[in-house]
Write a protein that holds these residues in place. Structure first.
Motif, PDB file in Angstrom:
ATOM      1  N   ASP A 298       7.812 -12.753  -9.071  1.00 20.25           N
ATOM      2  CA  ASP A 298       9.131 -13.366  -8.892  1.00 20.25           C
ATOM      3  C   ASP A 298       8.989 -14.596  -7.996  1.00 20.25           C
TER       4      ASP A 298
ATOM      5  N   VAL B  96      10.010  -4.611  -9.387  1.00 19.04           N
ATOM      6  CA  VAL B  96      10.587  -5.335 -10.527  1.00 19.04           C
ATOM      7  C   VAL B  96       9.479  -6.068 -11.287  1.00 19.04           C
TER       8      VAL B  96
ATOM      9  N   THR C  37       5.508  -4.898  -1.995  1.00 17.23           N
ATOM     10  CA  THR C  37       6.529  -4.171  -1.222  1.00 17.23           C
ATOM     11  C   THR C  37       5.977  -2.778  -0.932  1.00 17.23           C
TER      12      THR C  37
ATOM     13  N   SER D 148       5.856   2.555  -7.349  1.00 13.43           N
ATOM     14  CA  SER D 148       5.938   2.000  -8.705  1.00 13.43           C
ATOM     15  C   SER D 148       4.633   1.423  -9.254  1.00 13.43           C
TER      16      SER D 148
ATOM     17  N   ASN E 184      16.341   1.491 -16.456  1.00 19.41           N
ATOM     18  CA  ASN E 184      15.017   1.908 -16.950  1.00 19.41           C
ATOM     19  C   ASN E 184      15.066   2.585 -18.320  1.00 19.41           C
TER      20      ASN E 184
ATOM     21  N   THR F  54       5.833  -9.875   5.633  1.00 17.76           N
ATOM     22  CA  THR F  54       6.880 -10.843   5.294  1.00 17.76           C
ATOM     23  C   THR F  54       8.106 -10.177   4.655  1.00 17.76           C
TER      24      THR F  54
ATOM     25  N   VAL G 126      14.172  -4.440   2.823  1.00 21.46           N
ATOM     26  CA  VAL G 126      13.263  -4.152   1.694  1.00 21.46           C
ATOM     27  C   VAL G 126      12.162  -3.189   2.156  1.00 21.46           C
TER      28      VAL G 126
ATOM     29  N   LYS H  69       1.271  11.165  -4.996  1.00 21.29           N
ATOM     30  CA  LYS H  69       1.775  10.758  -6.316  1.00 21.29           C
ATOM     31  C   LYS H  69       0.694  10.947  -7.376  1.00 21.29           C
TER      32      LYS H  69
HETATM   33  P1  NAD Z   1      11.707  -5.895  -5.927  1.00 22.98           P
HETATM   34  O1  NAD Z   1      10.519  -6.002  -6.752  1.00 22.98           O
HETATM   35  O2  NAD Z   1      12.960  -6.521  -6.433  1.00 22.98           O
HETATM   36  O3  NAD Z   1      11.397  -6.454  -4.480  1.00 22.98           O
HETATM   37  C1  NAD Z   1      12.439  -6.489  -3.533  1.00 22.98           C
HETATM   38  C2  NAD Z   1      12.603  -7.894  -2.923  1.00 22.98           C
HETATM   39  O4  NAD Z   1      11.513  -8.142  -2.055  1.00 22.98           O
HETATM   40  C3  NAD Z   1      12.581  -9.020  -3.944  1.00 22.98           C
HETATM   41  O5  NAD Z   1      13.565  -9.953  -3.584  1.00 22.98           O
HETATM   42  C4  NAD Z   1      11.202  -9.635  -3.782  1.00 22.98           C
HETATM   43  O6  NAD Z   1      11.173 -11.002  -4.085  1.00 22.98           O
HETATM   44  C5  NAD Z   1      10.921  -9.408  -2.333  1.00 22.98           C
HETATM   45  N1  NAD Z   1       9.517  -9.309  -1.957  1.00 22.98           N
HETATM   46  C6  NAD Z   1       8.547  -8.610  -2.583  1.00 22.98           C
HETATM   47  N2  NAD Z   1       7.424  -8.628  -1.865  1.00 22.98           N
HETATM   48  C7  NAD Z   1       7.665  -9.371  -0.774  1.00 22.98           C
HETATM   49  C8  NAD Z   1       6.913  -9.712   0.375  1.00 22.98           C
HETATM   50  N3  NAD Z   1       5.679  -9.242   0.557  1.00 22.98           N
HETATM   51  N4  NAD Z   1       7.480 -10.486   1.324  1.00 22.98           N
HETATM   52  C9  NAD Z   1       8.778 -10.906   1.174  1.00 22.98           C
HETATM   53  N5  NAD Z   1       9.548 -10.580   0.147  1.00 22.98           N
HETATM   54  C10 NAD Z   1       9.012  -9.804  -0.818  1.00 22.98           C
HETATM   55  O7  NAD Z   1      12.092  -4.362  -5.634  1.00 22.98           O
HETATM   56  P2  NAD Z   1      11.243  -3.109  -5.106  1.00 22.98           P
HETATM   57  O8  NAD Z   1      12.095  -2.467  -4.095  1.00 22.98           O
HETATM   58  O9  NAD Z   1       9.853  -3.455  -4.793  1.00 22.98           O
HETATM   59  O10 NAD Z   1      11.199  -2.192  -6.415  1.00 22.98           O
HETATM   60  C11 NAD Z   1      12.380  -1.696  -6.995  1.00 22.98           C
HETATM   61  C12 NAD Z   1      12.173  -1.596  -8.485  1.00 22.98           C
HETATM   62  O11 NAD Z   1      11.078  -0.707  -8.745  1.00 22.98           O
HETATM   63  C13 NAD Z   1      13.366  -1.024  -9.204  1.00 22.98           C
HETATM   64  O12 NAD Z   1      13.584  -1.741 -10.381  1.00 22.98           O
HETATM   65  C14 NAD Z   1      12.929   0.389  -9.535  1.00 22.98           C
HETATM   66  O13 NAD Z   1      13.569   0.903 -10.669  1.00 22.98           O
HETATM   67  C15 NAD Z   1      11.458   0.219  -9.747  1.00 22.98           C
HETATM   68  N6  NAD Z   1      10.667   1.444  -9.577  1.00 22.98           N
HETATM   69  C16 NAD Z   1       9.768   1.757 -10.528  1.00 22.98           C
HETATM   70  C17 NAD Z   1       8.972   2.893 -10.377  1.00 22.98           C
HETATM   71  C18 NAD Z   1       7.931   3.222 -11.401  1.00 22.98           C
HETATM   72  O14 NAD Z   1       7.338   4.300 -11.309  1.00 22.98           O
HETATM   73  N7  NAD Z   1       7.660   2.348 -12.350  1.00 22.98           N
HETATM   74  C19 NAD Z   1       9.115   3.687  -9.249  1.00 22.98           C
HETATM   75  C20 NAD Z   1      10.033   3.318  -8.274  1.00 22.98           C
HETATM   76  C21 NAD Z   1      10.818   2.184  -8.444  1.00 22.98           C
END
Ligand code: NAD
Ligand code: GLY
Length: 340
Positions: free
Chosen positions: A42, A106, A130, A137, A152, A172, A177, A218
């Motif tokens: 992203d 995401v 993250t 994930s 999903n 960061t 988050v 996990k």
């Molecule tokens: P995300 O990917 O949207 O990240 C959250 C925010 O943090 C975003 O704005 C991103 O730009 C920012 N960001 C990411 N890394 C950063 C960094 N190092 N420094 C600063 N900003 C950073 O959301 P998330 O919380 O990581 O993940 C949520 C998503 O994961 C949901 O869509 C959820 O459904 C999915 N998910 C999937 C599984 C799976 O098993 N596939 C499991 C749990 C969650």
């Protein structure tokens, strides 16, 4: 550096350590040989880390190109998915090339699904940035995009071939988050590990070890039940409520926040069904509050229930709930919609 092996049919390693983004290219070349990489990130993560990752691929002699999308859950849809696939086509991505997800859940879910679809499946590397992506994930092979009708709903299982988690990227992360990742850490504690639960409530001292512990927990579930028909469903603790809360809030609640609220609701339901003591919900609530996570929302029971109807955890007229018995032990209960 710590290494956790995920023991599925095409087993893979999860590497956890500091500064690992700089050697990501080298690690990919040694595992996949000379091929090309398509990096999906992203815009927030691209601004922070793309240059370093591109440099590491360049230094390793692996040509790479990039697809960047706007940050946020709103991008996790069919349009972005097909834009990634069109970009793969325009750039001539081949079957022996790799797709690299750089970012949170995401980016991981989008690139995961695109890599599964592109030419019927190419190798995927996850570079989680993250805490949520690191502990949940990026491991286990669930990929998906959201549909208008729910979260999903369109996805496949496609395991990564390598996960490289550079915990320094968490520095960061905005506090809220990072907290979302703590909701998932607390989830593993409630499910399997009282010590981890207590540690998460009191403040993590060694993030590398915490990520390692969560990935091991996990990994064990995923190895036991890769396709989520049995014990892996435990990992959905709080999610029956959470997916509905996310959707009806129009994704104003982030996934981790909704999971936090969902875990409290699961404990309250569990107490109502005499599966656990009523004090358990308070214990979970306290650990979440200490991590600045929400523990309730203003949606009515009827609203939340209506959002569950389209969830993947529904089977016929029954919906699966993961209910805690005590910290460290949960059970799966299939409850008739009419009885919830
Ligand atoms: P995300 O990917 O949207 O990240 C959250 C925010 O943090 C975003 O704005 C991103 O730009 C920012 N960001 C990411 N890394 C950063 C960094 N190092 N420094 C600063 N900003 C950073 O959301 P998330 O919380 O990581 O993940 C949520 C998503 O994961 C949901 O869509 C959820 O459904 C999915 N998910 C999937 C599984 C799976 O098993 N596939 C499991 C749990 C969650
Ligand atoms: N996030 C739940 C699972 O991977 O099964």
């Amino acid at each position: 550096m710590k290494t956790v092996h995920i023991d599925v049919s095409n087993g893979y390693d999860v590497l956890i350590g500091r500064g690992l983004l700089d050697s990501a290219g080298e690690k990919c070349v040694s595992l996949f040989g000379k091929c090309r990489a398509m990096i999906v990130a992203d815009d927030t993560v691209a601004n922070l880390y793309l240059e370093r990752v591109l440099k590491s691929f360049e230094n390793a002699g692996m040509p790479a190109f990039v697809f960047v999308f706007p940050a946020g859950e709103a991008s996790k849809n069919k349009d972005t998915l097909f834009e990634i696939l069109e970009s793969a086509a325009e750039n001539g991505l081949c079957r022996n090339d790799i797709m690299v997800a750089l970012g949170g859940g995401v980016a991981g879910d989008l690139a995961g699904l695109a890599s599964a679809l592109w030419q019927r499946g190419i190798k995927l590397v996850q570079l989680p940035t993250t805490l949520l992506a690191a502990v949940d994930s990026s491991v286990g092979g669930k990929t998906a995009v959201d549909l208008e009708n729910g979260k999903n709903l369109a996805g496949v299982f496609h395991q990564p071939s390598l996960v490289i988690c550079d915990v320094e990227t968490f520095k960061t992360l905005p506090a809220e988050v990072f907290a979302c990742g703590m909701a998932e850490v607390i989830k593993y504690g409630v499910l399997f590990d009282k010590e981890l639960f207590e540690e998460a409530g009191n403040g993590i001292s060694d993030i590398e070890s915490t990520v390692e512990k969560c990935v091991m927990l996990k990994g064990r579930c995923v190895a036991e039940d890769e396709f989520d028909f049995g014990s892996r469903r435990l990992l959905n603790l709080g999610h029956t409520f959470a997916h509905s809360i996310e959707k009806i809030s129009e994704y104003k609640f982030a996934h981790g926040e909704a999971v936090a609220i969902g875990m409290v609701m699961a404990a309250e339901l569990s107490a109502k069904m005499n599966i656990c003591d009523p004090s358990l919900a308070d214990e979970i609530r306290e650990a979440l509050i200490k991590n600045d996570l929400p523990v309730s929302c203003s949606f009515s029971f009827e609203e939340i229930k209506s959002g569950m109807v389209n969830d993947k955890k529904r089977n016929g007229d029954k919906i699966a709930f993961i209910l805690p018995e005590r910290i460290g032990k949960c059970v799966i209960e299939n409850i008739k919609s009419s009885e919830i």
